[in-house]
Design an enzyme around this catalytic site. Structure first.
Site, short mmCIF file in Angstrom:
data_model
loop_
_atom_site.label_atom_id
_atom_site.label_comp_id
_atom_site.label_asym_id
_atom_site.label_seq_id
_atom_site.Cartn_x
_atom_site.Cartn_y
_atom_site.Cartn_z
N SER A 123 -9.35 1.18 -10.58
CA SER A 123 -9.01 0.51 -9.33
C SER A 123 -7.50 0.34 -9.23
O SER A 123 -6.78 0.37 -10.23
CB SER A 123 -9.69 -0.85 -9.27
OG SER A 123 -9.17 -1.65 -10.32
N LYS A 124 -7.09 0.14 -8.01
CA LYS A 124 -5.65 0.02 -7.71
C LYS A 124 -4.97 -1.09 -8.49
O LYS A 124 -3.79 -1.05 -8.75
CB LYS A 124 -5.49 -0.27 -6.21
CG LYS A 124 -5.47 0.95 -5.35
CD LYS A 124 -5.03 0.61 -3.94
CE LYS A 124 -6.23 0.24 -3.10
NZ LYS A 124 -6.09 0.39 -1.68
N ARG A 125 -5.76 -2.13 -8.81
CA ARG A 125 -5.14 -3.28 -9.48
C ARG A 125 -4.61 -2.91 -10.85
O ARG A 125 -3.66 -3.50 -11.33
CB ARG A 125 -6.16 -4.43 -9.59
CG ARG A 125 -6.29 -5.23 -8.31
CD ARG A 125 -7.36 -6.29 -8.42
NE ARG A 125 -8.68 -5.69 -8.59
CZ ARG A 125 -9.41 -5.77 -9.69
NH1 ARG A 125 -8.97 -6.44 -10.72
NH2 ARG A 125 -10.59 -5.20 -9.75
#
Ligand code: GLU
Length: 328
Positions: A249-251
């Protein structure tokens, strides 16, 4: 018809994701190794999220990586159109065929009723939103209603089995699957109907996709059976993971291909690294070209463990390409 036909089926709902490139890479490597054909199909049935500029960015990002397909919205082909939003008549035709055959039904349950039922669910409080009366109602009722959807009639009992080329048999119970919407009130199909109709009409015989779709496959198999079609061979690839083994994920990592392009990564090490995420190197050497991958590609060797996307390792590989292939 080519012997092997695969498809890349992205939804243009956001920035071009490395996960899309990863799945595309494995499809293309398999097709090229088999002398088969690759179709790129745009799955834009979610009108609220699909955008044309996302499609443009995605195609350009895949091309930058050096990935190529034989048929698609940009190149045309015998199964055109390759955008699902341009194929609505096909989905309606088969949805109506399923209703007529008693495999699907018109449903008038409103989103509010659905939400109310969902909040009661689990407390042994029947009936479900797709009440028995809707499942058995006359199909003509749709002519007088303002808004309706078409749902699949999932069997209320019995078991089935998904056969995955890497995992073998995956059993499931029909009773655990809700009656899925196949045609929405806006006349657009849902993913389940569109993917089955298109894979059939486009002669796709190998579906290679991420493992998040395994739970959808029983619904697809039922549609194949009800429509009287042969299903493709299914292969579900492990997901790209964050270091903590959650879905990438982008996080935790940049996920847009455009990020890597702008940051100075080269296409070849990107593809090389994405291949390593699920495909073993030949011996010790982790650096290999797309063609070298194709030359030894065997779908059965895909490693199901799932790999964490490691930016340091990608940077290291990128550095090797720069030093060894670009530096005079
Ligand atoms: N449109 C789906 C996606 O965005 C494709 C799923 C499939 O390959 O069946 O990933």
């Amino acid at each position: 018809m080519a012997d092997v036909c695969v498809r890349i089926a992205p939804s243009p709902t956001g920035a071009p994701h490395v996960g899309t490139a990863y799945i595309a890479l494995f499809n293309i490597a398999y097709a090229r190794a088999q002398g088969g054909k690759v179709i790129l199909r745009i799955e834009d049935t979610d009108q609220t999220r699909s955008r044309h500029h996302h499609e443009d960015r995605l195609l350009s990002a895949l091309k930058w990586l050096g990935l190529a397909w034989d048929e698609g919205p940009d190149v045309g082909g015998p199964a055109a159109p390759y955008r699902q939003s341009e194929r609505l008549d096909q989905y309606e035709k088969y949805a109506l065929q399923l209703v007529e055959a008693g495999h699907a039904y018109y449903s008038f349950t409103t989103p509010e009723e659905l939400a109310a039922w969902r909040s009661r669910r689990g407390q042994g409080d029947p009936p479900p939103y797709y009440a028995e009366r809707e499942r058995s109602a006359s199909q003509n009722r749709a002519e007088t209603a303002d808004s309706y959807v078409i749902r699949m009639k999932m069997p209320r009992e019995g078991t089935g089995v998904v056969i995955d080329s890497l995992r073998g048999e995956i059993p499931f119970e029909y009773a655990t699957i809700d009656d899925q919407i196949i045609l929405k009130s806006d006349g657009f199909p849902t993913y389940h109907l569109a993917v089955v109709v298109d894979d059939h009409l486009m002669d796709v015989d190998n579906v290679i996709r991420g493992e998040e779709w395994i739970s959808s496959t029983p619904k697809h198999l039922l549609l194949y059976q009800q429509l009287g079609w042969d299903p493709p061979r299914y292969t579900h690839l492990p997901l790209l993971l964050n270091p903590d083994r959650s879905k990438m994920s982008k996080r935790r990592n940049p996920t847009s291909i455009d990020y890597y392009r702008r940051a100075g990564f080269l296409p070849a090490p990107m593809l090389n690294y994405l291949a390593l995420m699920a495909y073993p190197p030949d011996g010790e050497e982790e650096k290999f070209s797309f063609q070298q991958l194709v030359d030894r590609f065997d779908l059965g060797r895909v490693n199901l463990g799932g790999s964490a996307f490691d930016l340091d390792k990608l940077s290291w590989l990128n550095g090797r390409y720069i030093r060894e292939d670009l530096t005079p």
